[in-house]
Motif scaffolding. Structure first.
Motif, PDB file in Angstrom:
ATOM      1  N   GLY A  42       1.589  -6.510  14.375  1.00 41.14           N
ATOM      2  CA  GLY A  42       2.450  -7.302  15.241  1.00 41.14           C
ATOM      3  C   GLY A  42       3.477  -8.124  14.502  1.00 41.14           C
ATOM      4  N   GLY A  43       3.460  -8.054  13.178  1.00 37.71           N
ATOM      5  CA  GLY A  43       4.405  -8.829  12.391  1.00 37.71           C
ATOM      6  C   GLY A  43       5.498  -7.967  11.794  1.00 37.71           C
ATOM      7  N   SER A  44       6.494  -8.623  11.234  1.00 34.33           N
ATOM      8  CA  SER A  44       7.565  -7.881  10.583  1.00 34.33           C
ATOM      9  C   SER A  44       7.187  -7.602   9.130  1.00 34.33           C
ATOM     10  N   ARG A  45       7.888  -6.657   8.529  1.00 29.93           N
ATOM     11  CA  ARG A  45       7.625  -6.326   7.135  1.00 29.93           C
ATOM     12  C   ARG A  45       8.271  -7.405   6.272  1.00 29.93           C
ATOM     13  N   GLU A  46       7.508  -7.911   5.306  1.00 36.90           N
ATOM     14  CA  GLU A  46       8.028  -8.974   4.464  1.00 36.90           C
ATOM     15  C   GLU A  46       7.958  -8.596   2.989  1.00 36.90           C
ATOM     16  N   PHE A  47       8.895  -9.130   2.237  1.00 38.28           N
ATOM     17  CA  PHE A  47       8.983  -8.894   0.806  1.00 38.28           C
ATOM     18  C   PHE A  47       7.837  -9.591   0.081  1.00 38.28           C
ATOM     19  N   VAL A  48       7.287  -8.919  -0.940  1.00 34.43           N
ATOM     20  CA  VAL A  48       6.211  -9.501  -1.743  1.00 34.43           C
ATOM     21  C   VAL A  48       6.668  -9.705  -3.199  1.00 34.43           C
ATOM     22  N   ALA A  49       7.148  -8.641  -3.832  1.00 33.56           N
ATOM     23  CA  ALA A  49       7.538  -8.732  -5.240  1.00 33.56           C
ATOM     24  C   ALA A  49       8.403  -7.529  -5.587  1.00 33.56           C
ATOM     25  N   LYS A  50       9.183  -7.684  -6.679  1.00 36.56           N
ATOM     26  CA  LYS A  50      10.001  -6.559  -7.104  1.00 36.56           C
ATOM     27  C   LYS A  50      10.229  -6.572  -8.600  1.00 36.56           C
ATOM     28  N   VAL A  51      10.562  -5.400  -9.131  1.00 38.58           N
ATOM     29  CA  VAL A  51      10.995  -5.232 -10.511  1.00 38.58           C
ATOM     30  C   VAL A  51      12.278  -4.406 -10.479  1.00 38.58           C
ATOM     31  N   THR A  52      13.349  -4.949 -11.019  1.00 43.72           N
ATOM     32  CA  THR A  52      14.604  -4.199 -11.030  1.00 43.72           C
ATOM     33  C   THR A  52      14.574  -3.140 -12.131  1.00 43.72           C
ATOM     34  N   ASN A  53      15.612  -2.321 -12.161  1.00 44.22           N
ATOM     35  CA  ASN A  53      15.704  -1.287 -13.196  1.00 44.22           C
ATOM     36  C   ASN A  53      15.880  -1.910 -14.575  1.00 44.22           C
ATOM     37  N   VAL A  95      -0.821  -4.224   5.644  1.00 42.65           N
ATOM     38  CA  VAL A  95      -0.535  -2.932   5.028  1.00 42.65           C
ATOM     39  C   VAL A  95       0.544  -3.179   3.985  1.00 42.65           C
ATOM     40  N   TYR A  96       0.291  -2.739   2.766  1.00 45.04           N
ATOM     41  CA  TYR A  96       1.222  -2.946   1.658  1.00 45.04           C
ATOM     42  C   TYR A  96       2.003  -1.654   1.415  1.00 45.04           C
ATOM     43  N   TYR A  97       3.319  -1.805   1.339  1.00 45.23           N
ATOM     44  CA  TYR A  97       4.210  -0.665   1.182  1.00 45.23           C
ATOM     45  C   TYR A  97       4.988  -0.762  -0.126  1.00 45.23           C
ATOM     46  N   CYS A  98       5.156   0.369  -0.767  1.00 45.16           N
ATOM     47  CA  CYS A  98       6.007   0.490  -1.938  1.00 45.16           C
ATOM     48  C   CYS A  98       7.394   0.933  -1.475  1.00 45.16           C
ATOM     49  N   ASN A  99       8.409   0.337  -2.084  1.00 48.24           N
ATOM     50  CA  ASN A  99       9.801   0.656  -1.740  1.00 48.24           C
ATOM     51  C   ASN A  99      10.596   0.896  -3.010  1.00 48.24           C
ATOM     52  N   ARG A 103      21.720   1.420  -5.240  1.00 48.51           N
ATOM     53  CA  ARG A 103      23.060   1.249  -4.682  1.00 48.51           C
ATOM     54  C   ARG A 103      23.025   0.505  -3.360  1.00 48.51           C
ATOM     55  N   GLY A 104      22.437  -0.686  -3.390  1.00 50.77           N
ATOM     56  CA  GLY A 104      22.430  -1.520  -2.199  1.00 50.77           C
ATOM     57  C   GLY A 104      21.746  -0.875  -1.023  1.00 50.77           C
ATOM     58  N   ARG A 105      20.679  -0.135  -1.299  1.00 51.65           N
ATOM     59  CA  ARG A 105      19.863   0.563  -0.297  1.00 51.65           C
ATOM     60  C   ARG A 105      20.609   1.724   0.352  1.00 51.65           C
ATOM     61  N   LEU A 106      21.646   2.207  -0.280  1.00 54.25           N
ATOM     62  CA  LEU A 106      22.247   3.463   0.167  1.00 54.25           C
ATOM     63  C   LEU A 106      21.206   4.570   0.072  1.00 54.25           C
ATOM     64  N   TYR A 107      20.425   4.506  -0.994  1.00 48.95           N
ATOM     65  CA  TYR A 107      19.248   5.348  -1.138  1.00 48.95           C
ATOM     66  C   TYR A 107      18.042   4.419  -1.029  1.00 48.95           C
ATOM     67  N   ASN A 108      17.199   4.688  -0.021  1.00 51.80           N
ATOM     68  CA  ASN A 108      16.115   3.749   0.289  1.00 51.80           C
ATOM     69  C   ASN A 108      14.889   4.522   0.731  1.00 51.80           C
ATOM     70  N   TYR A 109      13.775   4.358   0.009  1.00 50.33           N
ATOM     71  CA  TYR A 109      12.577   5.138   0.271  1.00 50.33           C
ATOM     72  C   TYR A 109      11.358   4.230   0.391  1.00 50.33           C
ATOM     73  N   TRP A 110      10.415   4.660   1.255  1.00 52.62           N
ATOM     74  CA  TRP A 110       9.176   3.922   1.478  1.00 52.62           C
ATOM     75  C   TRP A 110       7.983   4.856   1.288  1.00 52.62           C
ATOM     76  N   GLY A 111       6.885   4.270   0.810  1.00 51.81           N
ATOM     77  CA  GLY A 111       5.632   4.986   0.797  1.00 51.81           C
ATOM     78  C   GLY A 111       4.956   4.886   2.155  1.00 51.81           C
ATOM     79  N   GLN A 112       3.768   5.477   2.247  1.00 52.65           N
ATOM     80  CA  GLN A 112       3.055   5.520   3.520  1.00 52.65           C
ATOM     81  C   GLN A 112       2.252   4.251   3.778  1.00 52.65           C
ATOM     82  N   GLY A 113       2.044   3.445   2.760  1.00 52.34           N
ATOM     83  CA  GLY A 113       1.328   2.183   2.905  1.00 52.34           C
ATOM     84  C   GLY A 113      -0.147   2.297   2.572  1.00 52.34           C
ATOM     85  N   THR A 114      -0.728   1.183   2.152  1.00 58.09           N
ATOM     86  CA  THR A 114      -2.159   1.106   1.881  1.00 58.09           C
ATOM     87  C   THR A 114      -2.683  -0.211   2.456  1.00 58.09           C
ATOM     88  N   GLN A 115      -3.833  -0.136   3.131  1.00 52.59           N
ATOM     89  CA  GLN A 115      -4.376  -1.304   3.831  1.00 52.59           C
ATOM     90  C   GLN A 115      -5.132  -2.202   2.862  1.00 52.59           C
TER      91      GLN A 115
END
Length: 120
Positions: A42-53, A95-99, A103-115
């Motif tokens: 029932g909630g929105s997807r929220e950012f947790v952490a990231k590592v840039t290139n 549910v935790y998702y990998c993203n 290029r500013g999300r011009l190319y944007n991919y998600w995994g299936q998630g893990t609970q």
């Protein structure tokens, strides 16, 4: 085409630890920003952490000091993104998702998630 596969979710008691992993393959993944997000029922997807290139790391305030993100550059088209989660709280249940994006999300991919469930 980039593919992301998460693993490592499960049930853990409050105060416990889990380690999530995301295997990414395809494209020029080494150039992508890789992130963890999470979503509660029932909630929105929220950012947790990231590592840039370039290896710059950012955390959401809610997980700072408890979660540690890391990235393994295997080769141009294969990357691993890990999330070490310590001192887990019931509020971390989601549910935790990998993203991976480029290029500013011009190319944007998600995994299936893990609970991840934190409960006594």
């Amino acid at each position: 085409q980039v593919q992301l596969v998460e693993s490592g979710g499960g049930l853990v008691q409050p105060g416990g630890s889990l380690r999530l992993s995301c295997e990414g393959t395809g494209g020029a993944l080494v150039e992508y920003v890789m992130e963890w997000h999470r979503q509660t029922p029932g909630g929105s997807r929220e950012f947790v952490a990231k590592v840039t290139n370039r290896g710059i790391i950012t955390y959401a305030d809610s997980v700072k000091g408890r979660f540690t993100v890391s990235r393994d550059n295997v080769d141009l088209a294969k990357q691993y993104l890990h999330l070490q989660m310590d001192k887990l709280e019931p509020e971390d249940t989601a549910v935790y998702y990998c993203n991976a994006h480029y290029r500013g999300r011009l190319y944007n991919y998600w995994g299936q998630g893990t609970q991840v469930t934190v409960s006594s």
